[in-house]
Motif scaffolding. Structure first.
Motif, mmCIF file in Angstrom:
data_model
loop_
_atom_site.group_PDB
_atom_site.id
_atom_site.type_symbol
_atom_site.label_atom_id
_atom_site.label_comp_id
_atom_site.label_asym_id
_atom_site.label_seq_id
_atom_site.Cartn_x
_atom_site.Cartn_y
_atom_site.Cartn_z
ATOM 1 N N ASN A 168 0.873 -1.167 0.000
ATOM 2 C CA ASN A 168 0.000 0.000 0.000
ATOM 3 C C ASN A 168 0.915 1.222 0.000
ATOM 4 O O ASN A 168 1.826 1.319 0.823
ATOM 5 C CB ASN A 168 -0.929 0.015 1.219
ATOM 6 N N ILE A 169 0.653 2.148 -0.906
ATOM 7 C CA ILE A 169 1.570 3.290 -1.058
ATOM 8 C C ILE A 169 1.572 4.175 0.194
ATOM 9 O O ILE A 169 2.586 4.769 0.541
ATOM 10 C CB ILE A 169 1.252 4.103 -2.340
ATOM 11 N N THR A 170 0.452 4.219 0.926
ATOM 12 C CA THR A 170 0.434 5.088 2.113
ATOM 13 C C THR A 170 1.273 4.502 3.255
ATOM 14 O O THR A 170 1.760 5.238 4.102
ATOM 15 C CB THR A 170 -0.995 5.382 2.631
ATOM 16 N N THR A 190 0.040 1.339 -8.861
ATOM 17 C CA THR A 190 0.585 1.552 -7.525
ATOM 18 C C THR A 190 2.111 1.457 -7.400
ATOM 19 O O THR A 190 2.769 2.431 -7.028
ATOM 20 C CB THR A 190 -0.091 0.562 -6.545
ATOM 21 N N ALA A 191 2.664 0.307 -7.704
ATOM 22 C CA ALA A 191 4.073 0.094 -7.336
ATOM 23 C C ALA A 191 5.036 0.889 -8.213
ATOM 24 O O ALA A 191 5.949 1.553 -7.713
ATOM 25 C CB ALA A 191 4.403 -1.399 -7.407
ATOM 26 N N GLY A 192 4.849 0.821 -9.526
ATOM 27 C CA GLY A 192 5.772 1.506 -10.428
ATOM 28 C C GLY A 192 5.747 3.002 -10.196
ATOM 29 O O GLY A 192 6.795 3.656 -10.132
ATOM 30 N N TYR A 193 4.562 3.549 -10.050
ATOM 31 C CA TYR A 193 4.443 4.995 -9.808
ATOM 32 C C TYR A 193 5.162 5.366 -8.514
ATOM 33 O O TYR A 193 5.860 6.379 -8.446
ATOM 34 C CB TYR A 193 2.966 5.396 -9.741
ATOM 35 N N MET A 194 4.985 4.552 -7.497
ATOM 36 C CA MET A 194 5.609 4.840 -6.195
ATOM 37 C C MET A 194 7.138 4.892 -6.320
ATOM 38 O O MET A 194 7.782 5.853 -5.869
ATOM 39 C CB MET A 194 5.211 3.757 -5.185
ATOM 40 N N VAL A 195 7.689 3.869 -6.950
ATOM 41 C CA VAL A 195 9.148 3.803 -7.064
ATOM 42 C C VAL A 195 9.655 4.997 -7.883
ATOM 43 O O VAL A 195 10.647 5.637 -7.541
ATOM 44 C CB VAL A 195 9.570 2.460 -7.713
ATOM 45 N N TRP A 196 8.920 5.331 -8.930
ATOM 46 C CA TRP A 196 9.336 6.399 -9.836
ATOM 47 C C TRP A 196 9.227 7.783 -9.177
ATOM 48 O O TRP A 196 10.134 8.602 -9.277
ATOM 49 C CB TRP A 196 8.484 6.318 -11.099
ATOM 50 N N ALA A 197 8.115 8.036 -8.495
ATOM 51 C CA ALA A 197 7.924 9.344 -7.858
ATOM 52 C C ALA A 197 9.017 9.573 -6.817
ATOM 53 O O ALA A 197 9.612 10.654 -6.724
ATOM 54 C CB ALA A 197 6.544 9.431 -7.205
ATOM 55 N N ASP A 198 9.295 8.543 -6.054
ATOM 56 C CA ASP A 198 10.311 8.668 -5.007
ATOM 57 C C ASP A 198 11.713 8.836 -5.599
ATOM 58 O O ASP A 198 12.463 9.722 -5.216
ATOM 59 C CB ASP A 198 10.257 7.414 -4.117
ATOM 60 N N TYR A 199 12.046 7.985 -6.568
ATOM 61 C CA TYR A 199 13.393 8.002 -7.143
ATOM 62 C C TYR A 199 13.702 9.343 -7.806
ATOM 63 O O TYR A 199 14.756 9.940 -7.607
ATOM 64 C CB TYR A 199 13.538 6.870 -8.173
ATOM 65 N N THR A 200 12.749 9.826 -8.591
ATOM 66 C CA THR A 200 12.982 11.068 -9.325
ATOM 67 C C THR A 200 13.023 12.259 -8.363
ATOM 68 O O THR A 200 13.850 13.148 -8.504
ATOM 69 C CB THR A 200 11.887 11.280 -10.383
#
Ligand code: ATP
Ligand code: MG
Length: 638
Positions: free
Chosen positions: A64-66, A265-275
């Protein structure tokens, strides 16, 4: 204690990381995903399909992203500020939430959604001012697995109805009204009008914000504060599949009817954080401020998700840059000690047009990094930002990306990569941009120009357009099968830095010479009389296309009809000096405003219609900020 994410620290490290991310993308993105909280790890890092557009990242994973935005930080950062809210009126109360408090508010509102029958997968539309309840509600949706669809709170009833119906939303969150500088706007009334045409909506939750009387429809409408009162402050997070949709968000509509972009969910989370971490280089005790509205993707990825995933302190601003005066941004920066500041070229250009004292009377000592997004930033604006805001010590990251890309694709990493005004720079690790010819052939080497496309999937990429995968396939994967097509044209300079030169649809072909709109506008804007400009092509008997320039003049530089010939001649002189005779506009029209989307981008397609004399059908103008501007432009057509 969760592992902390690594961050790139030097240019050599960027080059090495980039190489690794391209040579073995799956291993690279597995490593980058490792430190998050997963209920279950993935089976496959990537299932790629750049032809049909069915791309999947981290398939099989549960999360869960939250839990990653909030719960994960509680042990170490529970008492750290997560969100600072600065109100429209500087004299009224700010709100500050620690990570622990934000977690509680999110859980509480998640329970409200559950109590109101919202289930995993349901779509919830948020038509809200920039107040903390909006941030809380976005995260609360994610907490219970509802798909949020934020609609910018400046849109008309028709635009709301289109979006609510497209997403078949069951619940809408709104407020009684909103503050916009000196004005107050009756938000709920607009929603009521929209919902007359939205049979899917069965519940409206209303935040009392400005204390305006509203009509509450029996059986449908409830008050936020009443619902929250008895709701529990704990709410276990729903277990989501990596590819479960997280949100739908409609594009700005610069080039046509907005598209309901779906992120998972997962890909967006990793990408938002990494960038976020790598581009802005935010440090543990920094205050970070992104001025975008949460109604745009920038507000999703870089006001909320990116900063919270990285455990940063994010500032949310209710107001506008010119209220109570045009020094407001700078006042807020000094007041909160903002270290990293991210805004749009349109805001910079509008502030540049006001007296310099507005910015010079603030210290801005806390600033370390500046950023821009949304449009190409012209040189004049870049230097103004660099000199007067950044005091020549802050790197400017010019971040190129799209609603569809989920996060930043091409940008300098602050303090690490070389900077070149008007150039976004180099791709982020994992991003493989190419320039294509119109026929779809890859253009090798540097000092070249072409259609910007991406030849390998990245975790934050668009998964589909809501309810209509074919539209996504045709728009993004259809034009050049095997590539994600951006719709933008770009140049790669002699050192491999990318410059966005405009939308592919807007390219102007003058006697066989192709011009991007950005390069001609950049030249026009160098002229001292000019604040902003937009150029388009129109049919021309001899040259194929002629150049038509719409120009906004600085206050006082073009007061009357008799000033115009002189100003026009001076603009032509500037263009000839900057680019050459070939780029000389055939027509220059001085205007008081340009048609812009509500996110501040110029809608050149409307200007093109005006230039072509085809004003009877202007296409979708629901995302236009001020239709009055168009009438004035049509009247003054040359
Ligand atoms: P629509 O797709 O509906 O026409 P839109 O493209 O304006 O709307 P967004 O996703 O908000 O919707 O904007 C993405 C576009 O903004 C990019 O394709 C590009 O044209 C422009 N853009 C964003 N950032 C930059 C930047 N740093 N430099 C140049 N252009 C940028
Ligand atoms: Mg677009």
């Amino acid at each position: 204690m969760p592992a902390e994410h690594p961050r790139i620290h030097s240019f050599a490290e960027y080059e090495e990381t980039y190489r690794r991310s391209v040579e073995n993308p799956e291993q690279f993105w597995a490593e980058m995903a490792e430190p998050f909280t997963w209920r279950r790890k993935w089976d496959t890092v990537l299932k790629a399909d750049l032809v049909g557009g069915h791309n999947e990242w981290y398939s099989g994973a549960k999360l869960n992203i939250t839990e990653n935005c909030l719960d994960r930080h509680l042990a170490k950062r529970g008492n750290k500020l997560a969100l600072i809210w600065e109100p429209n009126d500087p004299k009224t109360r700010q709100i500050r939430y620690t990570y622990r408090e934000l977690h509680q508010h999110v859980c509480q509102f998640a329970n409200v959604l559950l109590n109101n029958g919202v289930e995993k997968g349901d779509r919830v539309c948020l038509y809200m001012p920039m107040i903390p309840q909006l941030a809380i509600a976005v995260l609360a949706c994610a907490r219970i697995g509802a798909v949020h669809s934020v609609i910018f709170a400046g849109f008309s009833a028709t635009a709301i109805a289109d979006r609510v119906n497209d997403a078949q939303a069951t619940v809408v969150l709104t407020s009684d009204g909103l503050n916009r500088g000196p004005k107050q706007i009756p938000v709920k009334r607009v929603v009521d009008e929209a919902l007359e045409h939205c049979p899917s909506v069965r519940r409206v939750i209303v935040v009392e914000h400005i204390g305006w009387p509203v009509h509450m429809q029996e059986g449908r409408d409830v008050w936020y504060h009443e619902e929250v009162k008895d709701a529990s402050k704990s709410c276990p997070a729903e277990e989501m599949d990596a590819e479960d949709p997280l949100f739908v968000l409609y594009t700005s509509g610069s080039t046509g009817k907005p598209k309901g972009v779906v992120h998972t969910t997962a890909g967006y989370m990793v990408w938002a954080d990494y960038t976020f971490r790598n581009v802005f280089q935010v440090q543990e005790n920094d205050v970070y401020w992104c001025t975008a509205d949460i109604g745009w993707v920038t507000g999703h990825s870089y006001l909320l998700y990116g900063p919270l995933l990285s455990g940063a302190t994010t500032l949310m601003f209710e107001g506008i840059p010119t209220y109570p005066d045009a020094g407001r941004f700078w006042e807020v920066i000094d007041k909160h000690g903002v270290n990293v500041f991210y805004t749009a070229p349109t805001a910079i250009r509008s502030l540049m047009a006001t007296p310099l004292d507005n910015v010079l009377s603030y210290s801005l000592d806390s600033l370390r990094v500046l950023g821009t997004v949304g449009e190409p930033i012209n040189e004049e604006a870049w230097y103004w930002y660099h000199q007067h805001v950044g005091k020549e010590r802050c790197p400017i990251v010019d971040t190129w990306w799209q609603t569809e890309t989920g996060g930043i694709m091409i940008s300098a990493l602050a303090g690490i990569s070389p900077l070149k005004p008007t150039h976004a720079g180099q791709p982020l690790p994992g991003v493989q941009p190419v320039l294509l010819t119109q026929e779809g052939k890859e253009i090798e080497g540097n000092d070249e120009e072409g259609y910007l496309a991406i030849k390998f999937p990245w975790p934050g990429m668009i998964r589909t357009t809501y309810g209509d995968h074919e539209r996504a396939r045709q728009t993004y994967f259809g034009p050049y099968p095997g590539y994600y097509f951006t719709g933008d044209g770009a140049r790669r300079d002699e050192n491999g830095l990318y410059r966005i030169i405009g939308r592919v649809d807007d390219v102007i072909n003058v006697s066989g010479h192709r011009f991007g709109t950005a390069e001609i506008e950049n030249a026009i804007n160098q002229n001292a009389n000019v604040v902003e400009s937009a150029v388009v092509g129109y049919p021309h008997d001899v040259k194929g296309q002629g150049i038509y320039a719409f120009v906004i003049c600085r206050d006082g530089s073009c007061n009357s009809e008799s000033d115009k010939p002189h100003v026009e001649a001076s603009i032509i002189e500037t263009i000839v000096a900057e680019i050459g005779k070939i780029a000389k506009p055939d027509k220059i029209q001085i205007v008081s405003g340009l048609p812009k989307t509500r996110s501040g981008k110029i809608m050149r397609r409307i200007l093109r219609k005006v230039a072509e004399g085809e004003t009877s059908n202007l296409g979708d103008i629901t995302t236009l900020l001020d239709p009055g501007v168009v009438d004035e432009i049509i009247k003054g057509k040359k």
